[in-house]
Design an enzyme around this catalytic site. Structure first.
Site, PDB file in Angstrom:
ATOM      1  N   LYS A 190      58.067   4.155  18.355  1.00 20.76           N
ATOM      2  CA  LYS A 190      58.948   3.421  17.115  1.00 20.76           C
ATOM      3  C   LYS A 190      60.152   2.753  17.705  1.00 20.76           C
ATOM      4  CE  LYS A 190      61.662   4.724  12.972  1.00 20.76           C
ATOM      5  NZ  LYS A 190      61.084   3.487  12.105  1.00 20.76           N
ATOM      6  N   GLY A 201      60.337  -3.005  31.894  1.00 24.72           N
ATOM      7  CA  GLY A 201      60.132  -3.954  30.395  1.00 24.72           C
ATOM      8  C   GLY A 201      58.875  -4.498  30.371  1.00 24.72           C
ATOM      9  N   ARG A 218      63.478   6.117  41.761  1.00 19.92           N
ATOM     10  CA  ARG A 218      63.975   5.659  43.193  1.00 19.92           C
ATOM     11  C   ARG A 218      65.344   5.320  43.013  1.00 19.92           C
ATOM     12  NH1 ARG A 218      64.607   1.736  38.989  1.00 19.92           N
ATOM     13  NH2 ARG A 218      62.925   0.720  38.195  1.00 19.92           N
ATOM     14  N   GLU A 271      61.931   6.769  29.947  1.00 19.11           N
ATOM     15  CA  GLU A 271      61.073   6.893  31.177  1.00 19.11           C
ATOM     16  C   GLU A 271      62.022   7.432  32.284  1.00 19.11           C
ATOM     17  OE1 GLU A 271      59.710   3.044  31.388  1.00 19.11           O
ATOM     18  OE2 GLU A 271      61.290   2.637  33.057  1.00 19.11           O
TER      19      GLU A 271
END
Lengths: 461, 80
Positions: free
Chosen positions: A202, A166, A293, A289
């Protein structure tokens, strides 16, 4: 298994979680800690503990040399990085292997490839995974960028290629705004990540955040179905579920299969998560994405599949093949996780570290509380505010929500503010109960249904 | 000459600069007015500005950049 000991290069609830999984597999556990964490639960539980530096994470948990020196001194076979800190640092993964140990996670090349958001997008596209309309790669100049945004339409996100979690994201609603933000975003990304590379996507309005848990051993690849993490505040997940409420079966199959295709295309090894945006109206999903982990919200997947993902990671690092095939993994019931943070939801989520006076933990079938708390523990101010995760499993979503309300009522943490009242309000909300939410639902809901008086000091980031 | 202390409102990590590459908000000896930001306290990954709270001719810092501080700890003193 080729490993007999593991060093935990993390702190907080995930360090406790990793120690418990390692002990269940009979491994010797070594916990590194900062001076601020000398009295932590993970330190108490581990077979050995090693001080690696001062409170500031940069000087301890992010200090590669200090972590490696501790690992060598303790003669461990493997290092588990948890989440955050060094978990997605390819240089660290490489250094661990160069020092003759196993890194519990994918190899450095995969971390590097998937950690570059532009390269990951290209990997996804090649594996046949739909991506959000946007630039094909990095965009270097404003003219080229302006041409792309005119084609895909506003609003658009300007994202840092090296960002994630983020961070490094700006939204532009017009060309004028875009032209103003673009150079600033590049300068900011260069300062924050050492890489000013940007790409454009977008904005999918009213999208849901759905992610697929994957496991690979380099040869075999499976998915463990999806999690929904649409309830977010400032792009941080607050409440997570598995499976995603109301996701059509055919969409679920395509979504999960696409994550496996991506994992296979890079020969993935370890646990990972492929994140998507899902548009309810069109039933389209788009790759965002890959996180290479274990994730904070992994327990909801464990609750519906019966798998222990952290043990599985350790076994894979120890050279064992996956313990399950795709057919063995089935969804049973529904699980919800509430992130319990040391923040006051009625005071603008002001963090409140300090000593925990009393702790009451709800118990019962299908109730789990992953935490590093104990009565008398002083929560340090230097790290994130996550105190624990309350995870509840029920036969279906309604039963799960009912059990969650009871469990939240039984969770008592005194001495510091917590986000328990926020979760109680969410668990009682009609839209939440109906599964009617998207990634921007919570912030609006907080303003309109969870009135919070302004906080005393001004928060700047 | 009277002196006022600027205390940290929160426990955490005290930073004298808006970002690692930037110049400090204030240097020792600078004049301050009450509304001036003199530093940032990072507590649990959220960042809170600290304002001087008093006008003064000269500020002198009592803690270094990136020092751990406690709530109520004196961060700087200001000469009126």
């Amino acid at each position: 298994m080729t490993i007999h000991s593991v060093l935990v290069a993390n702190r907080g609830e995930i360090a406790v979680r990793i120690i418990r999984a390692a002990k269940a597999l009979g491994l010797r556990t070594v916990q590194v800690h900062s001076q601020a964490d000398a009295g932590s639960l993970a330190v108490k539980l581990a077979d050995e503990a090693i001080d690696i530096g001062p409170a500031a994470a940069k000087k301890s948990y992010l200090n590669i040399e200090a972590v490696l020196a501790a690992a060598k001194a303790a003669k461990v076979d493997a290092i588990h990085p948890g989440y955050g800190f060094l978990s997605e640092n390819a240089d660290f993964a490489e250094a661990v292997v160069a020092a003759g140990m196993k890194f519990v996670g994918p190899d450095a090349a995969a971390i590097r490839l998937l950690g570059d958001k532009v390269a990951a997008r290209q990997v996804a596209a090649r594996a046949g995974v739909p991506t959000v309309p946007g630039s094909d790669g990095r965009v270097s100049d404003l003219t080229e960028a302006a041409a792309i945004v005119s084609r895909i339409g506003f609003p658009v996100m300007i994202k840092a290629a090296a960002g994630g979690g983020g961070r490094g994201i700006r939204i532009a609603h017009s060309l004028e705004e875009f032209e103003r933000h673009f150079p600033q975003a590049s300068a900011e990304a260069a300062a924050a990540f050492g890489d000013g590379g940007l790409y454009i996507e977008k904005v999918i309005e009213k999208a849901r955040h759905i992610e697929v848990q994957i496991l690979g051993d380099g040869t075999n690849f499976v998915h463990c179905y999806e999690r929904e993490c649409s309830l977010q505040r400032r792009r941080q997940k607050v409440w997570e579920e598995a499976p995603a409420a109301g996701l059509p079966a055919d969409v679920r199959k395509r979504l999960c299969d696409s994550a496996v295709a991506l994992a296979r295309s890079v020969g993935y090894s370890g646990a990972g998560t492929v994140e998507y945006l899902y548009d309810d109206a069109s039933r389209d999903f788009y790759f965002i994405e890959v996180n290479t982990r274990i994730q904070v919200e992994h327990p909801v997947t464990e609750m519906i599949t019966g798998l222990d993902l952290v043990q599985e990671m350790l076994r894979i690092a120890g050279g064992q093949p996956l313990s399950v095939s795709q057919d063995d993994i089935v969804i049973a019931g529904h699980a919800i996780e509430c992130r319990i943070n040391a923040e006051d939801p009625h005071r603008g989520f002001m963090p409140g570290p300090g000593p925990v006076e009393t702790l009451a933990v709800p118990e019962g079938e299908g109730i789990r509380f992953d935490t590093m708390l104990f009565a008398g523990y002083a929560v340090p101010p230097f790290y994130d505010s996550l105190l624990g995760k309350l995870i509840v499993h029920g036969a279906d979503r309604d039963a799960c929500l009912a059990k969650l309300r009871t469990a939240l009522a039984g969770l008592g943490i005194s001495g510091i503010p917590t986000t328990v009242p926020l979760h109680q309000a969410l668990a009682a909300d009609a839209d939440v109960a109906a599964g009617r939410f998207h990634t921007r639902f919570l912030e609006h809901w907080l303003e309109t249904k969870f009135a919070a008086p302004p906080s005393g000091t001004r928060e700047v980031a | 000459m009277s002196k006022a202390e600027i205390k940290s409102p929160l426990p955490g990590m005290f930073y004298r600069r808006p970002s690692p590459e930037s110049a400090p908000f204030k240097n020792d000896g600078d004049a301050v007015s009450a509304a001036d930001v003199i530093g940032i306290v990072e507590v649990m990954k959220s960042f809170h500005e600290v304002t001087a709270g008093v006008d003064g001719k000269a500020i002198r810092f009592l803690v270094d950049d990136a020092d751990a501080v406690m709530a109520g700890q004196a961060l700087a003193e200001v000469e009126a």
